[in-house]
Scaffold this motif. Structure first.
Motif, mmCIF file in Angstrom:
data_model
loop_
_atom_site.group_PDB
_atom_site.id
_atom_site.type_symbol
_atom_site.label_atom_id
_atom_site.label_comp_id
_atom_site.label_asym_id
_atom_site.label_seq_id
_atom_site.Cartn_x
_atom_site.Cartn_y
_atom_site.Cartn_z
ATOM 1 N N LEU A 13 56.052 41.086 53.395
ATOM 2 C CA LEU A 13 55.997 39.700 52.945
ATOM 3 C C LEU A 13 55.747 39.641 51.444
ATOM 4 C CD1 LEU A 13 53.877 38.060 55.803
ATOM 5 C CD2 LEU A 13 56.372 38.266 55.612
ATOM 6 N N VAL A 14 54.799 40.445 50.988
ATOM 7 C CA VAL A 14 54.409 40.428 49.572
ATOM 8 C C VAL A 14 54.198 41.857 49.081
ATOM 9 C CG1 VAL A 14 52.603 39.767 47.913
ATOM 10 C CG2 VAL A 14 53.323 38.150 49.685
ATOM 11 N N SER A 15 54.710 42.146 47.900
ATOM 12 C CA SER A 15 54.387 43.381 47.186
ATOM 13 C C SER A 15 53.500 43.011 46.007
ATOM 14 C CB SER A 15 55.656 44.069 46.665
ATOM 15 O OG SER A 15 56.522 44.430 47.710
ATOM 16 N N VAL A 16 52.361 43.689 45.885
ATOM 17 C CA VAL A 16 51.463 43.466 44.746
ATOM 18 C C VAL A 16 51.525 44.699 43.850
ATOM 19 C CG1 VAL A 16 49.122 42.962 43.980
ATOM 20 C CG2 VAL A 16 49.934 42.056 46.169
ATOM 21 N N ILE A 17 51.868 44.503 42.592
ATOM 22 C CA ILE A 17 52.046 45.601 41.650
ATOM 23 C C ILE A 17 50.825 45.690 40.734
ATOM 24 C CG2 ILE A 17 53.438 46.427 39.704
ATOM 25 C CD1 ILE A 17 55.870 45.170 41.089
ATOM 26 N N VAL A 18 50.260 46.901 40.637
ATOM 27 C CA VAL A 18 49.026 47.115 39.880
ATOM 28 C C VAL A 18 49.228 48.246 38.865
ATOM 29 C CG1 VAL A 18 46.538 47.531 40.021
ATOM 30 C CG2 VAL A 18 47.742 46.489 41.969
ATOM 31 N N PRO A 19 49.464 47.955 37.588
ATOM 32 C CA PRO A 19 49.529 49.011 36.567
ATOM 33 C C PRO A 19 48.135 49.550 36.271
ATOM 34 C CG PRO A 19 50.591 46.964 35.848
ATOM 35 C CD PRO A 19 49.753 46.635 37.038
ATOM 36 N N CYS A 20 48.019 50.868 36.105
ATOM 37 C CA CYS A 20 46.703 51.485 35.917
ATOM 38 C C CYS A 20 46.703 52.397 34.699
ATOM 39 C CB CYS A 20 46.309 52.304 37.152
ATOM 40 S SG CYS A 20 46.324 51.367 38.700
ATOM 41 N N TYR A 21 45.765 52.149 33.793
ATOM 42 C CA TYR A 21 45.613 53.007 32.621
ATOM 43 C C TYR A 21 44.196 52.859 32.082
ATOM 44 C CZ TYR A 21 46.543 55.350 28.195
ATOM 45 O OH TYR A 21 46.499 56.220 27.138
ATOM 46 N N LYS A 22 43.433 53.945 32.122
ATOM 47 C CA LYS A 22 42.054 53.981 31.615
ATOM 48 C C LYS A 22 41.177 52.886 32.224
ATOM 49 C CE LYS A 22 42.884 56.165 27.089
ATOM 50 N NZ LYS A 22 42.715 56.034 25.618
ATOM 51 N N SER A 101 44.539 45.975 36.832
ATOM 52 C CA SER A 101 43.647 46.912 37.529
ATOM 53 C C SER A 101 42.181 46.768 37.157
ATOM 54 C CB SER A 101 44.109 48.348 37.265
ATOM 55 O OG SER A 101 44.344 48.555 35.889
ATOM 56 N N ASP A 102 41.867 45.999 36.124
ATOM 57 C CA ASP A 102 40.449 45.752 35.814
ATOM 58 C C ASP A 102 40.002 44.381 36.324
ATOM 59 O OD1 ASP A 102 42.106 44.523 34.019
ATOM 60 O OD2 ASP A 102 40.938 45.012 32.233
ATOM 61 N N ASP A 103 40.895 43.659 36.989
ATOM 62 C CA ASP A 103 40.550 42.378 37.602
ATOM 63 C C ASP A 103 40.423 42.549 39.113
ATOM 64 O OD1 ASP A 103 40.849 41.338 35.049
ATOM 65 O OD2 ASP A 103 42.890 40.625 35.416
ATOM 66 N N TYR A 104 40.058 41.472 39.805
ATOM 67 C CA TYR A 104 40.066 41.495 41.267
ATOM 68 C C TYR A 104 40.400 40.103 41.773
ATOM 69 C CZ TYR A 104 35.187 39.830 40.704
ATOM 70 O OH TYR A 104 34.063 39.137 40.349
ATOM 71 N N VAL A 105 40.714 40.015 43.056
ATOM 72 C CA VAL A 105 41.227 38.753 43.601
ATOM 73 C C VAL A 105 40.468 38.362 44.862
ATOM 74 C CG1 VAL A 105 43.530 39.058 42.634
ATOM 75 C CG2 VAL A 105 43.025 39.982 44.904
ATOM 76 N N ALA A 106 40.559 37.076 45.200
ATOM 77 C CA ALA A 106 39.949 36.552 46.424
ATOM 78 C C ALA A 106 40.715 37.090 47.636
ATOM 79 C CB ALA A 106 39.989 35.029 46.409
ATOM 80 N N PRO A 107 40.060 37.179 48.809
ATOM 81 C CA PRO A 107 40.732 37.700 50.008
ATOM 82 C C PRO A 107 41.990 36.934 50.386
ATOM 83 C CG PRO A 107 38.365 37.549 50.361
ATOM 84 C CD PRO A 107 38.646 36.862 49.058
#
Length: 354
Positions: A13-22, A101-107
């Protein structure tokens, strides 16, 4: 580029993309919030962009524990633009979202956006967010949670100006991103904003979720205080490519007018603010070059009715901010205004809400 495992062909249904660096310090909280999403049948595509810390180890551990949800791309460092493009290419979701990647989201981040997108048949769905101080955890502002009516881009392209330029509080129809124009030389900064501009010609309908579902962390070490000449030049060159793309697509006069207004907003205001944070910057020269660039490449910025007193009164909020910003720019008062704005942010902790 290589992945730990080949993703199946199962649609999501949904793809969530998370770039990660340091971001090893913040990554677990981000991933925890995504693994705990209430919407079933999603995938989390994480790009380790050659990060020199322990990001890849953290990602592999989460991938092992959540094999049905996690997809890890491990690649050499090429920047956020290329990383996102790699993830978009393999994404299996009907819709695609992004989380820093340094943030977060509600359920309910995925579920609320997905349901709103489906019920409104939207190509782009936007939610509110919190700005959070990373050290104290204090919520500084709550933004974009006012009720906003869904709109047709064909009828009201100027309303795209009210959207913030970051992708992390939005859900895009996947087909739009998969067919999006790709830069041969991606801009070194403002790539988020330009991704939006490249998608907009294919967006028919925009809808909103008036809830803060994203916790956007304000980090002192993530604020860029200097911008060298190469970054400014790459931004200008990429924006010219965006305009060429609009011309090649033969977009409507109204959408082209929107683009000129957006160029002023992001280059005349946002870029000038970023440059002003450099104590060694020659703001007089930067503003002169900026106006020459806008006049030559985005000539409607000065005459477009998109940023006008009538829209400031009609829509308020960001349109009011843009209108006064345009007045200040045209009156050659930007250096003073930017100095005052930096004082508000750095000394008083006050920022202008979007």
């Amino acid at each position: 580029m290589h992945q730990g495992k080949e993703p199946s062909s199962e649609k999501k249904l949904v793809s969530v993309i998370v770039p990660c660096y340091k971001v090893e310090q913040y990554l677990p909280r981000c991933l925890d919030s995504l693994v705990a999403q209430t919407l079933e049948n999603i995938e989390i595509i994480c790009i380790n962009d050659g990060s020199p810390d322990r990001c890849i180890d953290i990602l592999r551990a989460y991938e092992e524990k959540n094999p049905s949800k996690m997809v890890v791309i491990d690649k050499q460092n090429e920047g956020v633009w290329r990383g996102r493009q790699d993830a978009i290419a393999i994404a299996r979701g009907e819709y695609i979202g992004f989380v820093d990647s340094d943030d977060y989201v509600a359920p309910t981040f995925c579920e609320s956006l997905y349901k709103a997108a489906k019920s409104n048949n939207s190509d782009l769905t936007v939610c509110g967010f919190y700005r959070v101080d990373v050290e104290s955890g204090e919520i500084l502002t709550e933004e974009m949670t006012e009720h906003r009516e869904s709109f047709s881009v064909k009828e009201h392209p100027e309303l795209l100006l009210q959207l913030n330029g970051a992708p992390w509080n939005k859900l895009f129809k996947a087909s739009l991103l998969k067919s999006m124009y790709d830069f041969e030389n991606p801009p070194k900064i403002f790539d988020d904003m330009m991704m939006h501009l490249l998608v907009y010609p294919d967006v028919a309908h925009v809808s909103f979720v008036p809830e803060a579902l994203v916790y956007y962390l304000i980090r002192s070490d993530s604020i860029m205080t200097t911008i060298d000449e190469s970054k400014i030049a790459s931004t200008y060159e990429a924006m010219k490519k965006v305009r060429e793309h609009y011309q090649d697509r033969r977009v409507s006069t109204k959408l082209m007018s929107f683009l000129d207004s957006a160029a002023f907003l992001h280059l005349g205001i946002s870029l000038m603010f970023r440059i002003s944070c450099d104590k060694n910057a020659n703001m007089k020269d930067a503003l002169r070059q900026n106006k020459l660039f806008l006049d030559k490449n985005f000539p409607r910025w000065n005459t477009s009715k998109d940023i006008s007193f009538s829209n400031a009164v009609r829509y308020g909020g960001p349109f009011r901010n843009m209108y006064f910003g345009k007045l200040i720019y045209k009156m050659h008062l930007m250096p003073i205004a930017l100095t005052c704005y930096r004082f508000m942010i750095n000394k008083l902790g006050i920022d202008i809400k979007w």
